[in-house]
Design an enzyme around this catalytic site. Structure first.
Site, PDB file in Angstrom:
ATOM      1  N   THR A  44      11.871  57.572  51.002  1.00 33.51           N
ATOM      2  CA  THR A  44      11.993  58.267  52.292  1.00 33.51           C
ATOM      3  C   THR A  44      12.001  59.779  52.158  1.00 33.51           C
ATOM      4  OG1 THR A  44      13.287  56.431  53.137  1.00 33.51           O
ATOM      5  CG2 THR A  44      13.503  58.491  54.318  1.00 33.51           C
ATOM      6  N   ASP A  55       7.029  53.124  48.095  1.00 30.23           N
ATOM      7  CA  ASP A  55       8.281  52.717  48.720  1.00 30.23           C
ATOM      8  C   ASP A  55       8.997  51.954  47.602  1.00 30.23           C
ATOM      9  OD1 ASP A  55       9.320  51.719  51.858  1.00 30.23           O
ATOM     10  OD2 ASP A  55      10.138  50.761  50.064  1.00 30.23           O
ATOM     11  N   SER A  56      10.268  52.207  47.402  1.00 31.99           N
ATOM     12  CA  SER A  56      10.904  51.639  46.207  1.00 31.99           C
ATOM     13  C   SER A  56      11.027  50.116  46.258  1.00 31.99           C
ATOM     14  CB  SER A  56      12.256  52.292  45.939  1.00 31.99           C
ATOM     15  OG  SER A  56      13.234  51.785  46.803  1.00 31.99           O
ATOM     16  N   SER A  57      10.671  49.502  47.380  1.00 34.49           N
ATOM     17  CA  SER A  57      10.623  48.035  47.414  1.00 34.49           C
ATOM     18  C   SER A  57       9.525  47.517  46.490  1.00 34.49           C
ATOM     19  CB  SER A  57      10.343  47.521  48.826  1.00 34.49           C
ATOM     20  OG  SER A  57      10.899  48.368  49.779  1.00 34.49           O
ATOM     21  N   ASP A  62      16.339  52.074  48.338  1.00 27.95           N
ATOM     22  CA  ASP A  62      16.447  50.607  48.349  1.00 27.95           C
ATOM     23  C   ASP A  62      16.677  50.004  46.964  1.00 27.95           C
ATOM     24  OD1 ASP A  62      16.153  50.668  51.047  1.00 27.95           O
ATOM     25  OD2 ASP A  62      14.087  49.958  51.096  1.00 27.95           O
TER      26      ASP A  62
HETATM   27  N1  ASP Z   1      12.301  52.041  51.892  1.00 26.84           N
HETATM   28  C1  ASP Z   1      12.701  53.292  51.303  1.00 26.84           C
HETATM   29  C2  ASP Z   1      12.578  53.164  49.790  1.00 26.84           C
HETATM   30  O1  ASP Z   1      13.444  52.628  49.160  1.00 26.84           O
HETATM   31  C3  ASP Z   1      14.095  53.643  51.699  1.00 26.84           C
HETATM   32  C4  ASP Z   1      14.601  54.948  51.138  1.00 26.84           C
HETATM   33  O2  ASP Z   1      13.897  55.710  50.531  1.00 26.84           O
HETATM   34  O3  ASP Z   1      15.784  55.226  51.328  1.00 26.84           O
HETATM   35  O4  ASP Z   1      11.593  53.607  49.242  1.00 26.84           O
END
Ligand code: ASP
Length: 341
Positions: free
Chosen positions: A14, A58-60, A91
């Protein structure tokens, strides 16, 4: 005195995302370009440079190969920088911080993970404080030597040992907690570092990077009503070498014969099983209740107060290092990077 040099490693998340006008969704953006728009970076008492993943994620989507990429960036620039700040989605940040803590042995410089709940361009963003303070913490030195020499996670005014953290909130700015180890530093009017809590590097040892992480691991979370068929299918997952079993409270599990026999057979067949509590704080005490004594007798590994994130990373690391079956339990039950008591 030489100004400390800090390398920012942008992996995605993010912090560097921008809203897509067509859909309103957040997508990773070119952080190097964005860093030039942050005037605060020029006011710091250190020099910063930025390197970015070719394709920020995105860290997912985080995977073992991304961890290896981070390690390789740090390894390749280790001699040229005094500290590293890894910008990462929140995440899976705790998983990555735990993984890097094992992959980077004999670390003598800080590696600080941070990110944010709101993008850096957002009016109410938490990104600037997280980023600026992480850089300041990474630049802290005493007699020309880095003060922090471990993998940490900084979020919302607190610096934690990375492998002790868990993401606890998807909405609050305080997204992380470390219930089994106190914060290493707190940011208020001044930066207060609890030096007695920091890991100290072994003298005369050079950084050793371990890039083999074996992902043949899994997690089984117990719940009332869990069926034999489900447990059996998890234990018999093809290729599975090690399992984190998230038990109740102080490491307790059902006492029924069907359950214990399945576990016992799996261990006999060579599956490594670690007993980790599904509580976010506290420790496994095998044998404290009758409901955990049987697990001790089956020779499950005692995860003590390790987090699930750190247990998974430690398993991948030990499997990847080729630790023998005979010494696996003893080595796992020993704190290697301050990840357990
Ligand atoms: N979905 C985002 C991620 O983990 C959430 C974040 O950055 O806080 O990449």
């Amino acid at each position: 005195m030489k100004r400390p040099r800090i390398l920012l490693i942008y992996t995605g998340g993010t912090i560097g995302m921008v809203k897509q006008p067509e859909t309103g969704t957040l997508k990773a953006f070119n952080f190097e370009a964005m860093a030039e728009q942050i005037p605060e970076l020029k006011l710091l008492d250190c020099d910063t440079e930025t390197v970015s993943f070719e394709t920020p994620i995105d860290s997912s989507d985080m995977s073992v190969s991304h961890w290896v990429q981070m390690v390789e960036i740090i390894e390749g620039s280790y001699a040229s920088y005094d500290g590293f700040v890894v910008l990462h989605g929140s995440d899976t940040m705790s998983y990555s911080a735990a993984a890097l803590s094992f992959m980077l042995e004999h670390l003598a410089k800080p590696v600080i993970f941070t990110g944010s709940q709101l993008p850096i361009g957002d009016l109410r963003t938490d990104a600037k404080e997280n980023l600026i303070t992480s850089i300041q913490l990474a630049a802290l030195q005493e007699k020309g030597v880095s003060l922090i020499t471990e993998v940490c996670l900084y979020f919302e005014y607190k610096l934690y040992r990375g492998n002790r953290t868990t993401k606890i909130n998807a909405a609050h700015f305080q997204a992380f907690n470390s219930l089994n180890y106190p914060p290493l530093a707190e940011s208020g009017v001044s930066l207060e570092v609890s030096k007695h809590l920091l890991l100290r590097p072994k003298k005369g040892k050079a950084l050793q990077c371990h890039k083999k992480m074996d992902p043949a691991v899994g997690v089984l979370k117990l719940f009332p009503g869990i069926s034999a068929a489900f447990v059996e299918s998890v234990l018999k997952t093809p290729g599975l070498k090690a399992l984190v079993m998230e038990t109740y409270g102080a490491g307790n599990a059902p006492t029924g014969d069907w359950f214990l026999q399945l576990l016992s057979q799996a261990v006999k067949n060579g599956l490594i099983i670690v007993n980790v509590t599904q509580c976010s704080g506290g420790s496994v005490l095998m044998g404290h209740y009758e409901s955990s004594l049987a697990l001790e007798n089956i020779q499950l590994i005692n995860g003590k107060d390790i987090s699930t994130e750190a247990a998974l990373a430690k398993l991948m690391y030990l499997l990847g290092s080729g630790v023998s079956t005979t010494s696996f339990k003893t080595i796992f039950e020993t704190a290697l990077r301050g990840e357990m008591q």
